[in-house]
Write a protein that holds these residues in place. Structure first.
Motif, PDB file in Angstrom:
ATOM      1  N   LYS A  85       0.842  -1.194   0.000  1.00 62.91           N
ATOM      2  CA  LYS A  85       0.000   0.000   0.000  1.00 62.91           C
ATOM      3  C   LYS A  85       0.877   1.243   0.000  1.00 62.91           C
ATOM      4  N   ARG A  86       0.459   2.229  -0.799  1.00 62.93           N
ATOM      5  CA  ARG A  86       1.184   3.491  -0.872  1.00 62.93           C
ATOM      6  C   ARG A  86       0.603   4.464   0.153  1.00 62.93           C
ATOM      7  N   VAL A  87       1.475   4.978   1.025  1.00 63.94           N
ATOM      8  CA  VAL A  87       1.051   5.881   2.087  1.00 63.94           C
ATOM      9  C   VAL A  87       1.715   7.231   1.862  1.00 63.94           C
ATOM     10  N   GLN A  88       0.901   8.295   1.816  1.00 60.48           N
ATOM     11  CA  GLN A  88       1.407   9.646   1.642  1.00 60.48           C
ATOM     12  C   GLN A  88       1.071  10.482   2.863  1.00 60.48           C
ATOM     13  N   SER A  89       1.916  11.479   3.134  1.00 60.50           N
ATOM     14  CA  SER A  89       1.702  12.325   4.300  1.00 60.50           C
ATOM     15  C   SER A  89       2.179  13.735   3.997  1.00 60.50           C
ATOM     16  N   GLU A  90       1.567  14.709   4.666  1.00 55.33           N
ATOM     17  CA  GLU A  90       1.943  16.108   4.510  1.00 55.33           C
ATOM     18  C   GLU A  90       3.060  16.513   5.459  1.00 55.33           C
ATOM     19  N   ILE A  91       3.440  15.622   6.346  1.00 51.45           N
ATOM     20  CA  ILE A  91       4.509  15.912   7.295  1.00 51.45           C
ATOM     21  C   ILE A  91       5.564  14.827   7.215  1.00 51.45           C
ATOM     22  N   GLY A  92       6.794  15.198   7.577  1.00 46.03           N
ATOM     23  CA  GLY A  92       7.878  14.232   7.660  1.00 46.03           C
ATOM     24  C   GLY A  92       8.583  14.022   6.339  1.00 46.03           C
ATOM     25  N   THR A  93       9.778  13.471   6.443  1.00 45.80           N
ATOM     26  CA  THR A  93      10.558  13.065   5.281  1.00 45.80           C
ATOM     27  C   THR A  93      11.160  11.705   5.575  1.00 45.80           C
ATOM     28  N   VAL A  94      11.239  10.864   4.555  1.00 40.29           N
ATOM     29  CA  VAL A  94      11.673   9.479   4.757  1.00 40.29           C
ATOM     30  C   VAL A  94      13.178   9.424   4.939  1.00 40.29           C
ATOM     31  N   GLN A  95      13.624   8.751   6.001  1.00 41.08           N
ATOM     32  CA  GLN A  95      15.049   8.520   6.180  1.00 41.08           C
ATOM     33  C   GLN A  95      15.524   7.442   5.208  1.00 41.08           C
ATOM     34  N   GLY A  96      16.722   7.633   4.686  1.00 42.02           N
ATOM     35  CA  GLY A  96      17.296   6.628   3.809  1.00 42.02           C
ATOM     36  C   GLY A  96      17.726   7.173   2.465  1.00 42.02           C
ATOM     37  N   GLY A  97      17.070   8.209   1.968  1.00 44.65           N
ATOM     38  CA  GLY A  97      17.463   8.803   0.703  1.00 44.65           C
ATOM     39  C   GLY A  97      18.623   9.765   0.875  1.00 44.65           C
ATOM     40  N   SER A  98      19.332  10.022  -0.229  1.00 44.87           N
ATOM     41  CA  SER A  98      20.475  10.931  -0.169  1.00 44.87           C
ATOM     42  C   SER A  98      20.058  12.362   0.131  1.00 44.87           C
ATOM     43  N   ILE A  99      18.825  12.717  -0.223  1.00 44.69           N
ATOM     44  CA  ILE A  99      18.375  14.096  -0.045  1.00 44.69           C
ATOM     45  C   ILE A  99      17.916  14.365   1.388  1.00 44.69           C
ATOM     46  N   SER A 100      17.542  13.336   2.142  1.00 50.40           N
ATOM     47  CA  SER A 100      16.978  13.535   3.477  1.00 50.40           C
ATOM     48  C   SER A 100      17.923  14.244   4.446  1.00 50.40           C
ATOM     49  N   PRO A 101      19.214  13.871   4.527  1.00 47.15           N
ATOM     50  CA  PRO A 101      20.101  14.594   5.451  1.00 47.15           C
ATOM     51  C   PRO A 101      20.226  16.073   5.125  1.00 47.15           C
ATOM     52  N   LEU A 102      20.303  16.423   3.839  1.00 49.35           N
ATOM     53  CA  LEU A 102      20.412  17.829   3.474  1.00 49.35           C
ATOM     54  C   LEU A 102      19.134  18.575   3.832  1.00 49.35           C
ATOM     55  N   LEU A 103      17.974  17.998   3.535  1.00 46.14           N
ATOM     56  CA  LEU A 103      16.716  18.658   3.858  1.00 46.14           C
ATOM     57  C   LEU A 103      16.557  18.837   5.362  1.00 46.14           C
ATOM     58  N   SER A 104      16.977  17.850   6.135  1.00 42.01           N
ATOM     59  CA  SER A 104      16.887  17.992   7.591  1.00 42.01           C
ATOM     60  C   SER A 104      17.824  19.078   8.097  1.00 42.01           C
ATOM     61  N   ASN A 105      19.016  19.183   7.505  1.00 38.39           N
ATOM     62  CA  ASN A 105      19.933  20.254   7.895  1.00 38.39           C
ATOM     63  C   ASN A 105      19.370  21.628   7.537  1.00 38.39           C
ATOM     64  N   ILE A 106      18.722  21.734   6.377  1.00 40.86           N
ATOM     65  CA  ILE A 106      18.105  23.006   5.998  1.00 40.86           C
ATOM     66  C   ILE A 106      17.004  23.367   6.982  1.00 40.86           C
ATOM     67  N   TYR A 107      16.179  22.397   7.348  1.00 40.47           N
ATOM     68  CA  TYR A 107      15.074  22.650   8.277  1.00 40.47           C
ATOM     69  C   TYR A 107      15.602  23.111   9.631  1.00 40.47           C
ATOM     70  N   LEU A 108      16.604  22.419  10.160  1.00 37.92           N
ATOM     71  CA  LEU A 108      17.132  22.779  11.476  1.00 37.92           C
ATOM     72  C   LEU A 108      18.008  24.025  11.412  1.00 37.92           C
ATOM     73  N   HIS A 109      18.551  24.347  10.252  1.00 39.60           N
ATOM     74  CA  HIS A 109      19.322  25.584  10.125  1.00 39.60           C
ATOM     75  C   HIS A 109      18.427  26.788  10.395  1.00 39.60           C
ATOM     76  N   TYR A 110      17.217  26.765   9.847  1.00 32.81           N
ATOM     77  CA  TYR A 110      16.320  27.903  10.015  1.00 32.81           C
ATOM     78  C   TYR A 110      15.532  27.852  11.320  1.00 32.81           C
ATOM     79  N   THR A 111      15.180  26.659  11.757  1.00 27.68           N
ATOM     80  CA  THR A 111      14.371  26.563  12.967  1.00 27.68           C
ATOM     81  C   THR A 111      15.204  26.578  14.247  1.00 27.68           C
ATOM     82  N   LEU A 112      16.457  26.133  14.167  1.00 30.79           N
ATOM     83  CA  LEU A 112      17.258  25.986  15.381  1.00 30.79           C
ATOM     84  C   LEU A 112      18.558  26.776  15.335  1.00 30.79           C
ATOM     85  N   ASP A 113      19.402  26.535  14.332  1.00 33.27           N
ATOM     86  CA  ASP A 113      20.760  27.084  14.346  1.00 33.27           C
ATOM     87  C   ASP A 113      20.774  28.610  14.356  1.00 33.27           C
TER      88      ASP A 113
END
Length: 499
Positions: free
Chosen positions: A255-283
């Protein structure tokens, strides 16, 4: 920058902005007005494609460094460059798991040039479609019985993601702050550990905030993430590419599950997107808070979604924590109530607690190490880093199961496997003053092997024979890393990444 005719295009490059933006600049980066469409701003930069891919990215990097508010309107052609896609393919592990399409590295490589040409054409004309991510579960390190969800993207998604990360890194590596270490080029967990140890040992740190973001990858807001990306990326094709991966969903049990929140861990893009998110929200917020509100010393180290903050005054640590909770709530994040705490730690912790009639200073965990208030042989304070007990036990349990599976394989194969395990363990945990924990792990692995070999036959294996096996196959316990201050001074050339 130069235009297509080779002339200087200085009119599109605004004046240089300061490297250390003050507090209001950090908050201004969160404005929603920048996310509306892709109107032709005066400061939007158009990179040209006549130079080589390397030199073109270098021009992007230089422009991003000159102006921290520059928005780039022409980046997509760097991504579908066939040389970059080829390099991304070759960087993928040959034995990596296949995605939902079942495509393997070897099969795709049999007709590599034709496949990459087809991929390039589909990217150019907008026909590329992101596939759902195949969901798999792996055991959580140090947490027996708990599973961590990971996503396995399709092979072509991996290729395009790697190429996109390389292009976006040219911009965001100029923006990310010095105390951010996770999944960045030329940065490692041990540099983060060194920065933390040196900060605690040399600054007036008496209290440590040990924080944990609750299910960060499952709760980050995709809408905010896209807005953050648009602060720097005005190329709608790149933004749509990122949105395709975010909306692709997860394939689980057919079954294909879609969501408006979160990003899947495991892809090459996920670490960069998480760093961008925390750069603006935290750093950026941490830097502003330290510059504008802190009265005493404050240090901060972040590796991906794990971070530790040190304070001179307890009241500032408590105020920081309260305001951080409010800020995270605004962006859909939440601190884990049971895993977030303020502990007394530092040069004066032991003395202060003794005067109050309390026990030894508390400890905290970061990146697989338990941090302890210790002393050198000369009696000076030092941050003692020991292998986390839960991590070591979990590793031994996994090793026990693997040895049971390999019980009847030849002794040489078992010995070679255990040698690789021990070498990997020593390379990560081999920090100064952690020798006893390394020796304990070395001995425990030897005992597990002995028990496994004894089950191979009704004749008990003598310990003296196992000792010969151990001497032949097991590497000696060794410290692989220098003292934190030595390496940090070399890496930063005497400067500080704590700022």
């Amino acid at each position: 920058m130069t235009n297509g005719r080779g002339k200087s295009d200085s009119s599109t490059v605004p004046p240089k902005s300061p490297n250390k933006a003050e507090g209001p600049a950090a908050e201004a980066m969160e404005g929603k007005e920048l996310a509306k469409g892709n109107s032709p701003e005066r400061n939007a930069l158009r990179t040209q494609g006549r130079e080589s891919a390397i030199s073109a990215l270098e021009r992007v990097r230089q422009a991003a460094s000159r102006n921290r508010k520059q928005r780039f309107t022409a980046l997509f052609h760097h991504i579908y460059d066939i040389a970059r896609l080829r390099a991304a393919f070759l960087a993928i592990k040959k034995d990596a798991a296949a995605g939902v399409d079942g495509e393997t590295w070897e099969h795709y490589g049999e007709n590599l040039e034709a496949n990459l040409q087809d991929l390039t054409h589909r990217l150019k004309r907008g026909a590329y479609r992101a596939r759902p991510v195949r969901r798999v579960y792996i055991p959580k390190v140090g947490k027996p019985g708990e599973l961590r969800p990971l996503g396995v993207p399709a092979l072509e998604d991996k290729i395009v993601q790697r190429a996109t990360v390389e292009v976006l890194n040219a911009i965001y590596e100029q923006d990310f702050l010095g105390f951010s270490y996770g999944f960045r080029p030329r940065r490692s967990p041990h540099q983060a550990l060194d920065a933390l140890a040196v900060g605690i040992g040399t600054r007036k740190v008496r209290w440590v905030l040990d924080a944990d973001i609750r299910k960060f990858y499952d709760t980050l807001d995709q809408g905010w993430l896209v807005k953050f990306v648009e602060h720097r990326v005005a190329d709608r094709r790149v933004v749509r590419l990122i949105q395709k991966w975010l909306k692709a969903g997860v394939l689980e049990e057919g079954k294909r599950v879609q969501s408006e929140i979160g990003t899947v861990q495991g892809g090459s893009i996920s670490p960069l997107l998480s760093n961008i998110y925390l750069h603006y929200t935290l750093d950026l917020w941490v830097r502003q808070w330290r510059q504008k509100q802190a009265h005493g010393e404050v240090i901060f180290v972040r590796f991906a979604d794990d971070f530790v903050a040190g304070f001179q005054h307890r009241y500032e640590a408590e105020r920081f924590l309260a305001e951080l909770r409010e800020r995270f709530a605004h962006f859909g994040l939440q601190l884990h109530a049971d895993k977030t705490r303020i502990v007394e730690f530092g040069r004066f912790a032991e003395q202060n607690r003794r005067q109050r009639g309390e026990g030894k200073p508390e400890t905290f965990n970061f990146l697989g190490f338990t941090h302890i208030c210790g002393r050198t042989r000369k009696g000076h304070f030092t941050v003692l880093r020991q292998t986390m007990r839960q991590r070591q036990q979990a590793k031994l349990q996994a090793l026990k199961e693997e040895l049971r599976r390999r019980m009847h394989t030849p002794i040489g194969e078992q010995g070679g496997y255990l040698r690789a395990v021990l070498n990997g363990h020593f390379r990560y945990y081999g920090v100064p003053m952690n020798g006893p924990a390394l020796s304990s792990f070395h001995g425990a692995v030897g005992r597990l092997w002995w028990r496994t070999l004894r089950r191979r036959s009704q004749k008990p294996l003598p310990w003296r024979r196992l000792r010969r096996y151990i001497q032949r196959w097991f590497p000696a316990v060794r410290i692989c890393h220098p003292y934190p201050l030595e390496r940090l001074c070399v890496v930063t050339q005497g400067g500080s990444r704590m700022r």
